[in-house]
Scaffold this motif. Sequence first.
Motif, PDB file in Angstrom:
ATOM      1  N   TRP A 156       0.855  -1.197   0.000  1.00  0.00           N
ATOM      2  CA  TRP A 156       0.000   0.000   0.000  1.00  0.00           C
ATOM      3  C   TRP A 156       0.886   1.240   0.000  1.00  0.00           C
ATOM      4  N   TYR A 157       0.472   2.230  -0.801  1.00  0.00           N
ATOM      5  CA  TYR A 157       1.199   3.491  -0.903  1.00  0.00           C
ATOM      6  C   TYR A 157       0.243   4.654  -0.671  1.00  0.00           C
ATOM      7  N   GLN A 158       0.793   5.736  -0.156  1.00  0.00           N
ATOM      8  CA  GLN A 158       0.072   6.991  -0.005  1.00  0.00           C
ATOM      9  C   GLN A 158       0.690   7.995  -0.962  1.00  0.00           C
ATOM     10  N   GLN A 159      -0.151   8.739  -1.671  1.00  0.00           N
ATOM     11  CA  GLN A 159       0.361   9.766  -2.565  1.00  0.00           C
ATOM     12  C   GLN A 159      -0.388  11.079  -2.359  1.00  0.00           C
ATOM     13  N   LYS A 160       0.360  12.137  -2.178  1.00  0.00           N
ATOM     14  CA  LYS A 160      -0.206  13.477  -2.083  1.00  0.00           C
ATOM     15  C   LYS A 160       0.031  14.208  -3.392  1.00  0.00           C
ATOM     16  N   PRO A 161      -0.796  15.204  -3.698  1.00  0.00           N
ATOM     17  CA  PRO A 161      -0.693  15.895  -4.996  1.00  0.00           C
ATOM     18  C   PRO A 161       0.708  16.427  -5.266  1.00  0.00           C
ATOM     19  N   GLY A 162       1.216  16.108  -6.453  1.00  0.00           N
ATOM     20  CA  GLY A 162       2.523  16.591  -6.873  1.00  0.00           C
ATOM     21  C   GLY A 162       3.695  15.879  -6.235  1.00  0.00           C
ATOM     22  N   LYS A 163       3.428  14.837  -5.472  1.00  0.00           N
ATOM     23  CA  LYS A 163       4.495  14.114  -4.774  1.00  0.00           C
ATOM     24  C   LYS A 163       4.569  12.671  -5.228  1.00  0.00           C
ATOM     25  N   ALA A 164       5.714  12.055  -4.958  1.00  0.00           N
ATOM     26  CA  ALA A 164       5.889  10.642  -5.257  1.00  0.00           C
ATOM     27  C   ALA A 164       5.117   9.801  -4.242  1.00  0.00           C
ATOM     28  N   PRO A 165       4.733   8.601  -4.626  1.00  0.00           N
ATOM     29  CA  PRO A 165       4.109   7.692  -3.660  1.00  0.00           C
ATOM     30  C   PRO A 165       5.054   7.378  -2.513  1.00  0.00           C
ATOM     31  N   LYS A 166       4.447   7.094  -1.369  1.00  0.00           N
ATOM     32  CA  LYS A 166       5.195   6.728  -0.167  1.00  0.00           C
ATOM     33  C   LYS A 166       4.729   5.357   0.294  1.00  0.00           C
ATOM     34  N   LEU A 167       5.669   4.449   0.520  1.00  0.00           N
ATOM     35  CA  LEU A 167       5.332   3.104   0.966  1.00  0.00           C
ATOM     36  C   LEU A 167       4.813   3.131   2.395  1.00  0.00           C
ATOM     37  N   LEU A 168       3.654   2.483   2.607  1.00  0.00           N
ATOM     38  CA  LEU A 168       3.081   2.367   3.947  1.00  0.00           C
ATOM     39  C   LEU A 168       3.187   0.938   4.479  1.00  0.00           C
ATOM     40  N   ILE A 169       2.759  -0.007   3.680  1.00  0.00           N
ATOM     41  CA  ILE A 169       2.610  -1.415   4.081  1.00  0.00           C
ATOM     42  C   ILE A 169       3.194  -2.284   2.977  1.00  0.00           C
ATOM     43  N   TYR A 170       3.884  -3.361   3.333  1.00  0.00           N
ATOM     44  CA  TYR A 170       4.332  -4.345   2.354  1.00  0.00           C
ATOM     45  C   TYR A 170       4.028  -5.741   2.880  1.00  0.00           C
ATOM     46  N   LYS A 171       4.052  -6.689   1.997  1.00  0.00           N
ATOM     47  CA  LYS A 171       3.676  -8.072   2.325  1.00  0.00           C
ATOM     48  C   LYS A 171       2.357  -8.103   3.088  1.00  0.00           C
ATOM     49  N   ALA A 172       1.427  -7.330   2.623  1.00  0.00           N
ATOM     50  CA  ALA A 172       0.035  -7.250   3.076  1.00  0.00           C
ATOM     51  C   ALA A 172      -0.155  -6.604   4.443  1.00  0.00           C
ATOM     52  N   SER A 173       0.754  -6.868   5.381  1.00  0.00           N
ATOM     53  CA  SER A 173       0.508  -6.415   6.751  1.00  0.00           C
ATOM     54  C   SER A 173       1.745  -5.884   7.473  1.00  0.00           C
TER      55      SER A 173
END
Lengths: 106, 119
Positions: free
Chosen positions: A35-52
């Motif tokens: 899962w990634y979070q992205q704000k306007p004009g910015k690159a995605p940021k990794l939040l979660i990997y391997k589901a949990s």
Amino acid sequence: DIQMTQSPSTLSASVGDRVTITCRASHSISSWLAWYQQKPGKAPKLLIYKASSLESGVPSRFSGSGSGTEFTLTISSLQPDDFATYYCQQYNTYWTFGQGTKVEIK
Amino acid sequence: QITLKESGPTLVKPTQTLTLTCTFSGFSLTSSGVGVGWIRQAPGKALEWLALIYWDDNKHYSPSLKSRLTVTKDTSKNQVVLTMTNMDPVDTATYYCARRPVSDHFDHWGQGTLVTVSS
């Protein structure tokens, strides 16, 4: 190809709300989901990997669950900094992103 | 501190070839398991994975774009280069490079570079 479908496409919520975003895979991907979070004009940021697994430095109000074809991202208490677009991504077979879920202020 | 930065033209004409460079620091592309991927995002659209190159020079390409893409690395310069042939206005997008750690997610991203395809 593995298709990823997120729901909802847009979510209106208030600060302090518990928020859940769903991601469904067209074929089983085991736990190979990020899962990634992205704000306007910015690159995605990794939040979660391997589901949990929570990425280092990410607040503990973010959590992920699921396996196989159905996954969820939960924000336990929505904060002002969390209004953004969220993407799931499978990496079982190549890499495919969902279409995104925009979390907006209610 | 891991950083990645994309560079290349901001404007290309239809049918031309796009060449983008990802210059990175804070990790080595000779480390076992590490890779660098390319992902793009058309304005207002979702993310789309394009290509990935591994430490051992193994490569993967998006099946839908495979015939147009080439990815290479120069470990001495800490750079990864993506070329995309026969550019079309639909290829207008922000292009990102990102690090693949030992697992197949992307944990560090560049700031992205907007490429516009127009005559």
